[in-house]
Design an enzyme around this catalytic site. Structure first.
Site, PDB file in Angstrom:
ATOM      1  N   ARG A  23       4.037 -13.173  27.263  1.00  0.00           N
ATOM      2  CA  ARG A  23       2.990 -14.189  27.172  1.00  0.00           C
ATOM      3  C   ARG A  23       2.903 -14.899  28.516  1.00  0.00           C
ATOM      4  O   ARG A  23       3.892 -15.041  29.231  1.00  0.00           O
ATOM      5  CB  ARG A  23       3.292 -15.198  26.056  1.00  0.00           C
ATOM      6  N   ARG A  64       0.826  -1.207   0.000  1.00  0.00           N
ATOM      7  CA  ARG A  64       0.000   0.000   0.000  1.00  0.00           C
ATOM      8  C   ARG A  64       0.862   1.259   0.000  1.00  0.00           C
ATOM      9  O   ARG A  64       2.089   1.193   0.064  1.00  0.00           O
ATOM     10  CB  ARG A  64      -0.939  -0.030   1.210  1.00  0.00           C
ATOM     11  N   LYS A 117       2.183  -0.816   4.618  1.00  0.00           N
ATOM     12  CA  LYS A 117       1.611   0.511   4.400  1.00  0.00           C
ATOM     13  C   LYS A 117       2.457   1.553   5.130  1.00  0.00           C
ATOM     14  O   LYS A 117       2.796   1.377   6.300  1.00  0.00           O
ATOM     15  CB  LYS A 117       0.158   0.536   4.907  1.00  0.00           C
ATOM     16  N   ALA A 176       8.074 -15.890  20.043  1.00  0.00           N
ATOM     17  CA  ALA A 176       6.847 -16.201  19.314  1.00  0.00           C
ATOM     18  C   ALA A 176       5.639 -16.087  20.240  1.00  0.00           C
ATOM     19  O   ALA A 176       5.677 -16.506  21.396  1.00  0.00           O
ATOM     20  CB  ALA A 176       6.932 -17.608  18.729  1.00  0.00           C
ATOM     21  N   TYR A 206      -2.962   1.296  15.195  1.00  0.00           N
ATOM     22  CA  TYR A 206      -4.147   2.156  15.292  1.00  0.00           C
ATOM     23  C   TYR A 206      -4.917   1.822  16.562  1.00  0.00           C
ATOM     24  O   TYR A 206      -5.267   0.662  16.799  1.00  0.00           O
ATOM     25  CB  TYR A 206      -5.019   1.930  14.054  1.00  0.00           C
ATOM     26  N   HIS A 221       5.695 -14.213   4.983  1.00  0.00           N
ATOM     27  CA  HIS A 221       4.293 -14.558   4.780  1.00  0.00           C
ATOM     28  C   HIS A 221       3.416 -14.128   5.948  1.00  0.00           C
ATOM     29  O   HIS A 221       3.859 -14.001   7.081  1.00  0.00           O
ATOM     30  CB  HIS A 221       4.112 -16.070   4.556  1.00  0.00           C
ATOM     31  N   TYR A 238       1.409  -8.194   8.636  1.00  0.00           N
ATOM     32  CA  TYR A 238       1.033  -6.811   8.339  1.00  0.00           C
ATOM     33  C   TYR A 238       2.033  -5.878   9.015  1.00  0.00           C
ATOM     34  O   TYR A 238       2.235  -5.944  10.242  1.00  0.00           O
ATOM     35  CB  TYR A 238      -0.378  -6.487   8.834  1.00  0.00           C
TER      36      TYR A 238
END
Length: 252
Positions: free
Chosen positions: A222, A115, A133, A205, A169, A145, A148
């Site tokens: 975690r 983007r 983006k 992870a 966001y 893979h 985002y």
């Protein structure tokens, strides 16, 4: 169903399609004459697009707007690039790029969504089902893979495990993530911006990182695993019986 059209309207529409097809083929022929390799009429190239000699444009590719393709690139098949620059030696396979600058000798795709305001340096790999983006990627980054990365600045030679998300966001404002050089971001890491990961740092992870990770550190966020013995037995009893009944019916 659509209303049937008159023969006059049909003829006018066909003439319009023929004119558009002729104009599209003229552009393809001009690029081929200039040394661009195009071997399919399914390619669409807008008039303003600039392609260096030696580039290969494969079937199903659409190049729009003020797009520039460098020498030695292989674009396609089934790729859409709009208002973007792709530097020399880069491969873009079955992906879409908008308003971005892809650096030299990158490997993009398949099924990558680049983007606006994405900028990559030399030798970056953005792989299958990666979305970017408004982010900067320094030399040699690997995002293979299912990731985002938005509103981020990434140093050189970082590796992103699958499922990484920059949570940029909060419902009102957007914030940036900063990642240093030589970082390893573990699979299914959530980086909750604003956050910084220092040079050479790792994230474990499955971590949700909400605080800065110092250089050379391992960020772990975690809960410690707890096993409840026998918890599944009553739930699985009915499930197993159901599946065994189905199996017996299918074997008859």
């Amino acid at each position: 169903m659509q209303n049937p059209i008159s023969e006059q309207a049909r003829a006018a529409a066909l003439a319009q399609l023929d004119a558009a097809e002729a104009a599209r083929e003229d552009i393809l022929v001009q690029h081929i004459a200039n040394g661009v390799v195009i071997d399919s009429r399914t390619v669409q190239i807008a008039p303003e697009v600039v392609i260096a000699p030696g580039a290969v444009i494969l079937a199903g590719t659409i190049l729009r707007g003020k797009t520039v393709i460098g020498a030695g690139c292989v674009i396609g098949p089934n790729t859409l690039i709009e208002d973007s620059t792709v530097d020399e030696g880069t491969t873009v396979n079955a992906s879409q790029i908008y308003g971005s600058h892809i650096g030299p000798h990158n490997n993009i795709g398949p099924f990558t969504h680049v983007r606006v305001n994405t900028v990559t340096d030399y030798g970056v790999h953005l792989g299958a089902y990666v979305e970017t983006k408004n982010s900067n990627f320094a030399r040699g980054n690997t995002v293979s893979h299912l990731t985002y990365i938005g509103d981020s600045d990434v140093g050189k030679y970082c590796n992103f495990g699958c499922g990484t998300v920059t949570c940029n966001y909060d419902g009102k404002d957007k914030f940036r993530t900063q990642i240093g050089d030589y970082c390893f971001i573990g699979c299914n890491t959530n980086l909750v911006a604003p956050v910084k990961v220092g040079n050479g740092a790792y994230t474990a992870a499955g971590s949700t990182i909400t605080k800065d990770v110092p250089a050379q550190a391992l960020g772990i966020a975690r809960e410690r695993q707890t096993n409840l013995d026998g918890w599944a037995a009553p739930k699985m009893e009915a499930y197993i019986a159901k599946k065994q009944k189905l199996e017996n019916e299918q074997s008859k």
